[in-house]
Design a protein around this motif. Sequence first.
Motif, PDB file in Angstrom:
ATOM      1  N   GLU A 186     -19.008   7.733 -19.070  1.00 18.37           N
ATOM      2  CA  GLU A 186     -18.792   7.338 -17.672  1.00 18.37           C
ATOM      3  C   GLU A 186     -20.102   6.867 -17.035  1.00 18.37           C
ATOM      4  OE1 GLU A 186     -15.144  10.084 -15.895  1.00 18.37           O
ATOM      5  OE2 GLU A 186     -17.228  10.779 -15.763  1.00 18.37           O
ATOM      6  N   LEU A 187     -21.155   7.642 -17.220  1.00 17.38           N
ATOM      7  CA  LEU A 187     -22.436   7.298 -16.610  1.00 17.38           C
ATOM      8  C   LEU A 187     -23.004   6.008 -17.183  1.00 17.38           C
ATOM      9  CD1 LEU A 187     -24.130  10.810 -16.300  1.00 17.38           C
ATOM     10  CD2 LEU A 187     -23.351   9.335 -14.450  1.00 17.38           C
ATOM     11  N   LEU A 188     -22.804   5.775 -18.473  1.00 12.77           N
ATOM     12  CA  LEU A 188     -23.288   4.536 -19.088  1.00 12.77           C
ATOM     13  C   LEU A 188     -22.567   3.321 -18.502  1.00 12.77           C
ATOM     14  CD1 LEU A 188     -23.602   5.656 -22.816  1.00 12.77           C
ATOM     15  CD2 LEU A 188     -25.476   5.144 -21.230  1.00 12.77           C
ATOM     16  N   ILE A 189     -21.280   3.488 -18.201  1.00 13.74           N
ATOM     17  CA  ILE A 189     -20.514   2.399 -17.582  1.00 13.74           C
ATOM     18  C   ILE A 189     -20.910   2.250 -16.112  1.00 13.74           C
ATOM     19  CG2 ILE A 189     -18.201   1.628 -16.914  1.00 13.74           C
ATOM     20  CD1 ILE A 189     -17.142   3.028 -19.442  1.00 13.74           C
ATOM     21  N   LEU A 190     -21.013   3.371 -15.409  1.00 16.31           N
ATOM     22  CA  LEU A 190     -21.364   3.337 -13.993  1.00 16.31           C
ATOM     23  C   LEU A 190     -22.721   2.684 -13.772  1.00 16.31           C
ATOM     24  CD1 LEU A 190     -20.781   4.263 -11.041  1.00 16.31           C
ATOM     25  CD2 LEU A 190     -22.002   6.375 -11.608  1.00 16.31           C
ATOM     26  N   ARG A 191     -23.687   2.995 -14.626  1.00 15.75           N
ATOM     27  CA  ARG A 191     -25.045   2.471 -14.456  1.00 15.75           C
ATOM     28  C   ARG A 191     -25.202   1.052 -15.005  1.00 15.75           C
ATOM     29  NH1 ARG A 191     -27.613   8.276 -16.386  1.00 15.75           N
ATOM     30  NH2 ARG A 191     -27.342   9.338 -14.369  1.00 15.75           N
ATOM     31  N   GLY A 192     -24.108   0.509 -15.537  1.00 12.58           N
ATOM     32  CA  GLY A 192     -24.148  -0.864 -16.019  1.00 12.58           C
ATOM     33  C   GLY A 192     -24.808  -1.037 -17.364  1.00 12.58           C
ATOM     34  N   ILE A 193     -25.052   0.063 -18.072  1.00  8.05           N
ATOM     35  CA  ILE A 193     -25.676  -0.026 -19.400  1.00  8.05           C
ATOM     36  C   ILE A 193     -24.637  -0.491 -20.421  1.00  8.05           C
ATOM     37  CG2 ILE A 193     -26.844   1.272 -21.222  1.00  8.05           C
ATOM     38  CD1 ILE A 193     -27.921   3.103 -18.926  1.00  8.05           C
ATOM     39  N   LEU A 194     -23.447   0.112 -20.367  1.00  5.97           N
ATOM     40  CA  LEU A 194     -22.307  -0.407 -21.133  1.00  5.97           C
ATOM     41  C   LEU A 194     -21.575  -1.400 -20.237  1.00  5.97           C
ATOM     42  CD1 LEU A 194     -20.845   2.763 -22.915  1.00  5.97           C
ATOM     43  CD2 LEU A 194     -22.093   0.873 -23.962  1.00  5.97           C
ATOM     44  N   ARG A 195     -21.412  -2.620 -20.706  1.00  2.86           N
ATOM     45  CA  ARG A 195     -20.865  -3.676 -19.859  1.00  2.86           C
ATOM     46  C   ARG A 195     -19.412  -3.982 -20.219  1.00  2.86           C
ATOM     47  NH1 ARG A 195     -25.714  -7.927 -18.720  1.00  2.86           N
ATOM     48  NH2 ARG A 195     -27.389  -6.390 -18.488  1.00  2.86           N
ATOM     49  N   PRO A 196     -18.660  -4.517 -19.264  1.00  2.00           N
ATOM     50  CA  PRO A 196     -17.266  -4.893 -19.548  1.00  2.00           C
ATOM     51  C   PRO A 196     -17.177  -5.822 -20.745  1.00  2.00           C
ATOM     52  CG  PRO A 196     -17.681  -4.990 -17.203  1.00  2.00           C
ATOM     53  CD  PRO A 196     -19.009  -4.741 -17.847  1.00  2.00           C
ATOM     54  N   GLY A 197     -16.246  -5.506 -21.646  1.00  2.00           N
ATOM     55  CA  GLY A 197     -16.063  -6.311 -22.845  1.00  2.00           C
ATOM     56  C   GLY A 197     -16.957  -5.924 -24.004  1.00  2.00           C
ATOM     57  N   GLU A 198     -17.880  -4.987 -23.792  1.00  2.00           N
ATOM     58  CA  GLU A 198     -18.793  -4.582 -24.857  1.00  2.00           C
ATOM     59  C   GLU A 198     -18.090  -3.642 -25.832  1.00  2.00           C
ATOM     60  OE1 GLU A 198     -23.193  -2.463 -25.374  1.00  2.00           O
ATOM     61  OE2 GLU A 198     -22.570  -3.314 -23.434  1.00  2.00           O
ATOM     62  N   ARG A 199     -18.284  -3.888 -27.115  1.00  5.63           N
ATOM     63  CA  ARG A 199     -17.636  -3.087 -28.154  1.00  5.63           C
ATOM     64  C   ARG A 199     -18.438  -1.830 -28.433  1.00  5.63           C
ATOM     65  NH1 ARG A 199     -17.509  -2.357 -33.740  1.00  5.63           N
ATOM     66  NH2 ARG A 199     -15.403  -2.241 -34.655  1.00  5.63           N
ATOM     67  N   LEU A 200     -17.754  -0.700 -28.500  1.00  9.10           N
ATOM     68  CA  LEU A 200     -18.397   0.562 -28.841  1.00  9.10           C
ATOM     69  C   LEU A 200     -18.590   0.642 -30.357  1.00  9.10           C
ATOM     70  CD1 LEU A 200     -17.629   1.262 -25.908  1.00  9.10           C
ATOM     71  CD2 LEU A 200     -16.958   3.530 -26.720  1.00  9.10           C
ATOM     72  N   PRO A 201     -19.553   1.448 -30.819  1.00 13.25           N
ATOM     73  CA  PRO A 201     -19.697   1.654 -32.269  1.00 13.25           C
ATOM     74  C   PRO A 201     -18.413   2.255 -32.851  1.00 13.25           C
ATOM     75  CG  PRO A 201     -21.610   2.507 -31.077  1.00 13.25           C
ATOM     76  CD  PRO A 201     -20.563   2.176 -30.051  1.00 13.25           C
ATOM     77  N   SER A 202     -18.309   2.242 -34.161  1.00  7.54           N
ATOM     78  CA  SER A 202     -17.143   2.831 -34.814  1.00  7.54           C
ATOM     79  C   SER A 202     -17.068   4.315 -34.487  1.00  7.54           C
ATOM     80  CB  SER A 202     -17.230   2.649 -36.323  1.00  7.54           C
ATOM     81  OG  SER A 202     -18.298   3.429 -36.854  1.00  7.54           O
TER      82      SER A 202
ATOM     83  N   ALA B 166     -10.676   0.298 -23.583  1.00  8.74           N
ATOM     84  CA  ALA B 166      -9.466  -0.366 -24.068  1.00  8.74           C
ATOM     85  C   ALA B 166      -9.575  -0.580 -25.564  1.00  8.74           C
ATOM     86  CB  ALA B 166      -9.266  -1.701 -23.347  1.00  8.74           C
ATOM     87  N   THR B 167      -8.440  -0.525 -26.247  1.00  7.68           N
ATOM     88  CA  THR B 167      -8.396  -0.742 -27.692  1.00  7.68           C
ATOM     89  C   THR B 167      -7.832  -2.121 -27.988  1.00  7.68           C
ATOM     90  OG1 THR B 167      -8.020   1.614 -28.063  1.00  7.68           O
ATOM     91  CG2 THR B 167      -7.526   0.131 -29.892  1.00  7.68           C
ATOM     92  N   ARG B 168      -8.487  -2.831 -28.878  1.00  6.77           N
ATOM     93  CA  ARG B 168      -7.994  -4.120 -29.335  1.00  6.77           C
ATOM     94  C   ARG B 168      -7.572  -3.963 -30.792  1.00  6.77           C
ATOM     95  NH1 ARG B 168     -12.749  -8.110 -26.957  1.00  6.77           N
ATOM     96  NH2 ARG B 168     -12.646  -7.373 -24.793  1.00  6.77           N
ATOM     97  N   ALA B 169      -6.360  -4.360 -31.080  1.00  5.12           N
ATOM     98  CA  ALA B 169      -5.790  -4.152 -32.417  1.00  5.12           C
ATOM     99  C   ALA B 169      -6.704  -4.707 -33.498  1.00  5.12           C
ATOM    100  CB  ALA B 169      -4.419  -4.823 -32.494  1.00  5.12           C
ATOM    101  N   GLY B 170      -7.109  -3.834 -34.400  1.00  7.37           N
ATOM    102  CA  GLY B 170      -7.925  -4.235 -35.529  1.00  7.37           C
ATOM    103  C   GLY B 170      -9.353  -4.590 -35.179  1.00  7.37           C
ATOM    104  N   ALA B 171      -9.749  -4.385 -33.907  1.00  3.55           N
ATOM    105  CA  ALA B 171     -11.090  -4.805 -33.494  1.00  3.55           C
ATOM    106  C   ALA B 171     -11.917  -3.677 -32.909  1.00  3.55           C
ATOM    107  CB  ALA B 171     -10.995  -5.945 -32.493  1.00  3.55           C
ATOM    108  N   GLY B 172     -11.334  -2.507 -32.698  1.00  6.46           N
ATOM    109  CA  GLY B 172     -12.097  -1.380 -32.207  1.00  6.46           C
ATOM    110  C   GLY B 172     -11.878  -1.088 -30.728  1.00  6.46           C
ATOM    111  N   ILE B 173     -12.812  -0.349 -30.173  1.00  3.45           N
ATOM    112  CA  ILE B 173     -12.710   0.102 -28.782  1.00  3.45           C
ATOM    113  C   ILE B 173     -13.765  -0.621 -27.938  1.00  3.45           C
ATOM    114  CG2 ILE B 173     -12.880   2.109 -27.252  1.00  3.45           C
ATOM    115  CD1 ILE B 173     -12.088   3.812 -29.710  1.00  3.45           C
ATOM    116  N   TYR B 174     -13.340  -1.086 -26.771  1.00  3.81           N
ATOM    117  CA  TYR B 174     -14.209  -1.862 -25.887  1.00  3.81           C
ATOM    118  C   TYR B 174     -14.230  -1.249 -24.494  1.00  3.81           C
ATOM    119  CZ  TYR B 174     -14.131  -5.612 -29.374  1.00  3.81           C
ATOM    120  OH  TYR B 174     -14.273  -6.353 -30.524  1.00  3.81           O
ATOM    121  N   VAL B 175     -15.320  -1.533 -23.783  1.00  3.49           N
ATOM    122  CA  VAL B 175     -15.342  -1.207 -22.357  1.00  3.49           C
ATOM    123  C   VAL B 175     -14.335  -2.129 -21.684  1.00  3.49           C
ATOM    124  CG1 VAL B 175     -16.741  -1.126 -20.258  1.00  3.49           C
ATOM    125  CG2 VAL B 175     -17.770  -0.548 -22.482  1.00  3.49           C
ATOM    126  N   ALA B 176     -13.457  -1.565 -20.879  1.00  3.92           N
ATOM    127  CA  ALA B 176     -12.402  -2.365 -20.249  1.00  3.92           C
ATOM    128  C   ALA B 176     -13.008  -3.413 -19.327  1.00  3.92           C
ATOM    129  CB  ALA B 176     -11.457  -1.456 -19.467  1.00  3.92           C
TER     130      ALA B 176
END
Length: 255
Positions: free
Chosen positions: A20-36, A65-75
Motif C-alpha cells: 500500500e505504501l509503495l503505491i501511495l508514495r508513487g514508487i509502484l506505478r499504475p500498470g507496473e508488473r510485480l515480481p513473480s 490486478a491480474t492479467r491472464a498469463g502475464a502476472g500481477i500488476y498495479v491497477a
Amino acid sequence: MPFQKIEAEKLSSSIVRQIELLILRGILRPGERLPSERELAERMGVSRPSLREAIASLQDRGLLATRAGAGIYVADVLNSAFSDALIQLFATHDEAVFDYISFRRDLEGMAAERATRLGSDTDLKVVDTIFRKMETAHTKRNPAEEAALDAEFHLAIIEASHNTVMLHMMRAMFQLLREGVFYNRQVMFKQRTTRDMLLDQHRTINDAIQARNGPAARAAVEAHMTYVENSLSDQQRAEHNELIAQQRLEHENDR
C-alpha cells in the motif's frame, strides 16, 4: 482504563501495508508488473500463502490486478480519477485546455518550491538526470522522445515535493495529456525555435531547483506555463485564420 490487549499482526496485513505504501508514495506505478510470487516472497521474507492472502486482499480493493498469463500488476487507478463523460468534455471544449494550464501553473509552481525545501539530494539528482536526457533528446530530429521526457521532468519535480495527494492527482492529469485529451504536446516540439525555448525554460527550472532557490523555481515554472499558454493560443489563432483563408481561396476559385 482505556487499554486493550495487543494482538500480533497477521503477516499478510504487514505485506498489505508495505505494498500500500509503495503505491501511495508513487514508487509502484499504475500498470507496473510485480515480481513473480516466488521472487516477491523471497524479497519480503514471507511465506507464499501469506503473500497470496495479501495480494488477494489488495485485488479485492482494486489496487492490484491480474492479467491472464502475464502476472500481477498495479491497477490502473489513474484512469478512474475522471469519468469518461468528464474526459469527453475536456477533449471537446477549448476552455478546459487553458483551465488545465492555469491549474498546472499554480500547482507545479508550488511543487517546485516545495521540492527545493523538502526534496532530498537524491530527489534533485533524479530531476537533473531527466533534464540531461532531455538535452540529449533535443539533438534528435524526432521530437517524440523529448516530449515524453518533458512529462517525466515535471512529474519528477512533483515527486520531489513529497505530497502524495498532489502526486497522484498530477499523474492522472498527465495521463490525460499523454492521451491527447487536452492538446497534442508533440505539436509544440515540432518547431525548432519552440523546442529551443522550451529546453531553455526547463534548464532554468532545473538550475533553480538544484540551487534550492524556492522563489526562483516557482517563478521559472510559472513563466514556462505562461509560455505554453501563449503558444497554444497563437496556434489556435493560426489554425482559425488558416481556415478562413482557405474559405476565401475556395470562394475566389469558384468566381
